[in-house]
Design an enzyme around this catalytic site. Structure first.
Site, PDB file in Angstrom:
ATOM      1  N   ASP A  77      48.468 121.458  37.756  1.00  0.00           N
ATOM      2  CA  ASP A  77      48.009 122.285  38.878  1.00  0.00           C
ATOM      3  C   ASP A  77      48.812 123.579  39.003  1.00  0.00           C
ATOM      4  O   ASP A  77      49.835 123.755  38.342  1.00  0.00           O
ATOM      5  CB  ASP A  77      48.053 121.484  40.193  1.00  0.00           C
ATOM      6  CG  ASP A  77      49.351 120.691  40.365  1.00  0.00           C
ATOM      7  OD1 ASP A  77      50.341 120.965  39.644  1.00  0.00           O
ATOM      8  OD2 ASP A  77      49.378 119.784  41.215  1.00  0.00           O
ATOM      9  N   ASN A 146      51.633 111.181  50.652  1.00  0.00           N
ATOM     10  CA  ASN A 146      50.291 110.837  51.152  1.00  0.00           C
ATOM     11  C   ASN A 146      49.393 110.268  50.060  1.00  0.00           C
ATOM     12  O   ASN A 146      48.195 110.125  50.257  1.00  0.00           O
ATOM     13  CB  ASN A 146      49.634 112.070  51.781  1.00  0.00           C
ATOM     14  CG  ASN A 146      49.371 113.186  50.772  1.00  0.00           C
ATOM     15  OD1 ASN A 146      49.761 113.070  49.605  1.00  0.00           O
ATOM     16  ND2 ASN A 146      48.731 114.247  51.219  1.00  0.00           N
TER      17      ASN A 146
END
Ligand code: PGA
Length: 253
Positions: A77, A146
């Site tokens: 990314d 998360n």
């Protein structure tokens, strides 16, 4: 990818005493891959977690001659809006922590371009480049608190591809430590999709510290679900989870 059967066997979980030993294990896996397949395609990750692994790979290059000259890399990314020279861009991170210190051909190192004018077109090209390279032989992954993998935040589909995504509020807060303030953290990023990641032939997830223990537990022990993207790794046949004792501390194993 959704058509893959959920694995029925036990996941391959390696627990090491501390983060350094876990990083050493992962670096050894990467070195074995490079030695047995000098032209391998490696999937690389950024973040605090892989830094020690990269340091060990640099040491192996410098002291043991580990040869990266034919290796190709694809990173997961990149922040949208940050160029390669921005100190918080992932291209800059990779140069600082690995690529500038090994004998890799820079033209074989790939990260999404956060400054691309046509981001969606660029994302499709990135996918194509991975295919043309023959696919990723070994993908390194971290895990967010998360449950994100790369920037696939909760809610991301299991068959998602490389695309532009919004960062979760928690991710912005966590990554603010690298910027002058949370306001400076980009809100969007280009990320390989979960479907893209699941096409890697082998995956190593590295997680260290008790702060990751619940994210790791959910990834391994709860049903695969978009609320916790790392849980989709359960649908891949060849994932090794490399943990230190802290990150493993909530597992039932
Ligand atoms: P960290 O990030 O290594 O900085 O904890 C991991 C991730 O978000 O994937």
């Amino acid at each position: 990818m959704m058509s893959r059967d959920l694995r029925s066997d036990q996941p391959d979980v390696i627990v090491r005493s501390d983060a350094t030993a876990a990083a050493k294990f992962v670096a050894d896996r990467f070195a074995e891959t490079i030695r047995s397949l000098p032209q391998c395609v490696l999937g690389l990750a950024t973040g605090g977690t892989p830094i020690e692994t990269y340091r060990e790979l640099i040491r192996m290059h410098q002291e043991e001659g580990l040869d990266f000259s034919a290796v190709t890399t694809f990173n997961l990314d990149e922040y949208v809006g940050l160029g390669p020279d921005h100190p918080q861009s992932y291209r800059h991170f990779m140069r600082q922590h690995l690529l500038d210190h090994i004998n890799i051909d820079p033209s074989r190192t790939h990260l999404p371009d956060g400054l691309a004018t046509d981001l969606q077109g660029h994302a499709a090209e990135y996918e194509q480049q991975i295919v043309e390279a023959g696919g990723i032989d070994l993908q390194l992954l971290g895990i967010g608190h998360n449950g994100h993998i790369a920037f696939n935040e909760p809610g991301a589909a299991g068959d998602s591809r490389t695309r532009v995504v919004q960062l979760a509020e928690q991710t912005i807060e966590k990554n603010a430590r690298f910027f002058a303030s949370a306001d400076e953290v980009p809100r969007t990023a280009l990320t390989m999709g979960i479907g893209t990641i699941l096409e890697a032939k082998r995956i190593v997830m590295l997680a260290t510290g008790a702060g990751k223990a619940e994210a790791v537990r959910r990834a391994l022990e709860d049903p695969a679900d978009a609320d916790h993207p790392a849980s989709f790794l359960q649908t891949h046949a060849n994932v090794t989870y490399v943990l230190d004792q802290g990150a493993a501390s909530r597992l039932r194993l």
